[in-house]
Design an enzyme around this catalytic site. Sequence first.
Site, PDB file in Angstrom:
ATOM      1  N   HIS A 203       0.447  -0.932   0.522  1.00 36.98           N
ATOM      2  CA  HIS A 203       0.336  -0.084   0.132  1.00 36.98           C
ATOM      3  C   HIS A 203       1.251   1.076   0.014  1.00 36.98           C
ATOM      4  CE1 HIS A 203      -3.093   2.689   0.547  1.00 36.98           C
ATOM      5  NE2 HIS A 203      -4.169   2.697   1.729  1.00 36.98           N
TER       6      HIS A 203
ATOM      7  N   HIS B  27      -1.422  -0.752 -12.169  1.00 42.27           N
ATOM      8  CA  HIS B  27      -2.628  -0.348 -10.654  1.00 42.27           C
ATOM      9  C   HIS B  27      -3.452  -0.957 -11.187  1.00 42.27           C
ATOM     10  CE1 HIS B  27      -4.922   2.238  -7.719  1.00 42.27           C
ATOM     11  NE2 HIS B  27      -4.015   2.555  -7.554  1.00 42.27           N
TER      12      HIS B  27
ATOM     13  N   ASP C  68       3.421   6.572  -7.340  1.00 42.11           N
ATOM     14  CA  ASP C  68       4.801   6.294  -6.312  1.00 42.11           C
ATOM     15  C   ASP C  68       5.914   6.168  -7.439  1.00 42.11           C
ATOM     16  OD1 ASP C  68       3.935   5.720  -3.984  1.00 42.11           O
ATOM     17  OD2 ASP C  68       2.876   3.685  -5.036  1.00 42.11           O
TER      18      ASP C  68
END
Length: 429
Positions: free
Chosen positions: A268, A307, A363
């Site tokens: 996460h 994702h 990220d």
Amino acid sequence: MAKETLTITDNRSGKTYEIPIEHGAIRATDLRQIRVSEDDFGLLSYDPAFMNTASCKSTITFIDGDKGILRYRGYPIEQLAERSTFLETAYLILHGELPTRPQLEEWVYHITHHTMIHEHIKKFMDGFHYDAHPMGILVGTVGALSTFYPDAKNILDPANRQYQIYRLIAKMPTLAAFAYRHSLGMPYAYPDNDLSYGGNFLNMLFKATELKYKPDPVLEKALDVLFILHVDHEQNCSANAMRSVGSSHVDPYSAVAAAATALYGPLHGGANAAVLRMLGEIGSKEKVPEFLKKVKAREALLMGFGHRVYKSYDPRAKIIRQTAEQVFSVTGRNPLLDIALELERIALEDDFFVKRRLYPNVDFYSGIIYQAMGFPVDIYPVLFAIGRTPGWLAQWQEMLLDPDQKIARPRQLYIGSGHRDYVPLEKRR
Ligand code: ACO
């Protein structure tokens, strides 16, 4: 006009049922009427990891993963990142509307004046080992805040809830910065109410012997944008933890500790640190094709790509890429950026990634910016937690006020042993 219903025939009994469809969903409890006998519990739906189950109705965040759309309360993330501030966006996410000027001033005033933490919390933090991970310290201390504010148990009193919301948004950066300085063995730097939310956070992290810390305005703005991008992401793992734990009517400090714990996990909140490690291991632009060969041979993952929801470019990654250029104009260019850009360029032209609809996620670039700004890797999930706190609180409040919600309690499909009698120890083989 077509009927908004679903007709189901149970081939076990030959019976047919008509079930209403609302907002593109059926109610799972409507399946309970589908039974083969009087003592049958009724049909359940099996959905580990909630792959196709809506756990709530929500008005907070909208995501269209195919089109790469993210909106908070209807406002596109791109507009908020460019024109709003983190505190204004926090107000929006919690109240549903952008604030008027007096509303914003009052909101900022309250948050600015709740940044201090009790000296006993500071002593509590001193008890952590010198090399304790800042996220572990944050999780522990935010939970401990519940013992300092026992009134926070009155979760059904709106005024009381509002107070805890001010406190949590205000104190998260203080706890985070103190956790960081504890891990360095540095004295804590107290909040400075003259500074903005992000500016004060930088002050508490990086102030040394100077009398007054002056944050660089470009870095202050970049941090604010990064916080905005992390405010909410609908029913992700930590938001789900916040709702689920909060549904027991525990106080919000305990529920935020649970949400932050969920965020601590590498699946996460930990991916941007993994991106940095990956870029470091690749080492140079020239080695990118060699690394991508390994990815395609399933020997490595391209971290920061792919994702569960976004099957096109993550809109947050686009904004972060622009923010990176602004940050580097102050800090100097992080050499890892060139490797990242080359990875992205080649991957987006490669059939392997195109076919699987793998694009950079939030990220991919955030760690590179954080590194250039001087943040150590261990603090990345802590930064995420600060940005996500208003989102957790909005999800929690929406859950509390939703008459459809009750204590979260999933069903299971029991597949273990049937009844059997206890065997005394001496008779077991
Ligand atoms: N590198 C290489 N291949 C990948 C990657 C990747 N980063 N991501 C997915 N794939 C491949 C899978 O191997 C799979 O291929 P296959 O169909 O031939 O078997 C296909 O793409 C689909 O992937 P899934 O794993 O089914 O996708 P899922 O939605 O379950 O996973 C996830 C999404 C976990 C984010 C995944 O893309 C991944 O591991 N990415 C790298 C880690 C990462 O960046 N995480 C951060 C996510 S953003 C956030 O949480 C804030």
